[in-house]
Design a protein around this motif. Structure first.
Motif: not given
Length: 340
Positions: A56-65, A92-95
């Motif tokens: 998150e500090s890199y400003g990117s969204e993370t997917d579970i995979t 928090k998990v969204e999709g």
């Protein structure tokens, strides 16, 4: 029995494939079994929190995979931990996307605080090589309690930055900012000061260590293109690939405020005389105290007394004594040469 090249090739290929499945980094069976045997639920959760904070500090969204692939545990172990963390409102998990909650971010900062304080302890109070700091801190971050962490911080003088220049969160989770930008962005003929060296990924960090590039050093960029960045610092020239230079953070300096007559003692030649101007920030703890006790203090005159056949170590004449230093030690002592 006759030798069949095709059979030998098939056996060799099968062996290579089996070795890859067993021992490939992170996800090989050997590493999965080893890490999951050593781990417990608390370790898994804390590693997930820290990795999410880093991403998150890199400003990117993370997917579970992507998250499961970046961790050293079995995918099923990570998924189970994520479920429990979601129930406890740490994530928090969204999709397919996952992120930290406010509580999760504070927890992650507590883990980072322990890690960076322990690296500071290793740098200042022990003789462990800097290449070992990260892995040792990775283990300790899951062990120290909040109370023990506060005691450690007090013992170290409540430092604001770790040995790599990363800010250490305080007890409230607040961090100082690192003001600077990647060395790869510094323009030719610009001057900067190294304020941070990223210690991940490990392969790039070890390359920076091998080059003996230090925090606090003043640099001047001499050449920059898509293949390499060449810069001058403390009497020496360094050449890095842009991807490596991007892991070094610099603060730009005004040219008129910089004195460029500073060299490393390791660059002193026989017959030359110099005056010590200081020590690199990389010279810490017991090593620093020992050198000061031996007379390597600001203003002292120094010259080469005797060189070994391989020129490592070299005996330096200082304050009437002859003191032998390895090249690595001498590279952390700064001098200005005296014109004869």
């Amino acid at each position: 029995m006759s030798y069949n090249p095709l059979t030998a090739l098939l056996i060799f290929t099968g062996g290579v494939i089996l070795a890859y499945v067993l021992f490939r980094p992170v996800k090989g069976w050997y590493w999965l079994l080893r890490n999951n045997w050593k781990s417990n639920e608390k370790t898994v959760i804390e590693d997930i929190l820290k990795q999410l904070y880093r991403l998150e500090s890199y400003g990117s969204e993370t997917d579970i995979t992507a998250l499961t692939n970046s961790l050293k545990f079995k995918d099923s172990t990570v998924i189970e931990a994520i479920h429990k963390m979601s129930v406890n409102e740490l994530v928090k998990v969204e999709g397919d996307l996952i992120g930290l909650t406010k509580e999760g971010r504070q927890y992650a900062l507590r883990i980072i605080r322990v890690h960076r304080l322990w690296e500071k302890y290793l740098a200042e109070k022990t003789g462990f090589d800097k290449s070992e700091w990260h892995d040792r801190a990775e283990e300790m971050e899951h062990v120290l309690s909040h109370e023990e962490t506060d005691v450690l911080a007090t013992e170290l003088g409540n430092p604001m930055y770790d040995p790599h220049g990363d800010p250490i969160p305080n007890t409230l989770g607040k961090l100082k900012e690192v003001n600077g930008f990647p060395l790869s962005s510094l323009e030719v003929e610009s001057i900067g000061k190294i304020v941070h060296i990223e210690d991940e990924p490990d392969v790039i960090y070890k390359q920076i260590l091998a080059e003996k590039i230090y925090i606090g050093s003043v640099i001047r960029v001499e050449e920059k293109n898509s293949e390499r960045i060449v810069f001058y610092s403390e009497g020496e020239e360094f050449v890095l690939a842009p991807i490596v230079a991007a892991n070094i953070t610099v603060a730009e300096l005004k040219k008129e405020t910089v004195e460029e007559d500073t060299f490393r003692l390791s660059g002193l030649l026989e017959g030359e005389v110099a005056k010590i101007t200081g020590m690199s920030k990389e010279c810490r703890g017991e090593n620093r105290r020992r050198l000061l006790d031996l007379g390597f203090v600001k203003g002292a005159e120094i010259s080469i007394d005797l060189s070994s056949p391989m020129k490592n170590p070299i005996a330096y004449k200082i304050k009437g004594s002859s003191i032998a230093l390895r090249k690595d030690q001498a590279s952390k002592i700064l001098i200005s040469k005296i014109e004869s």
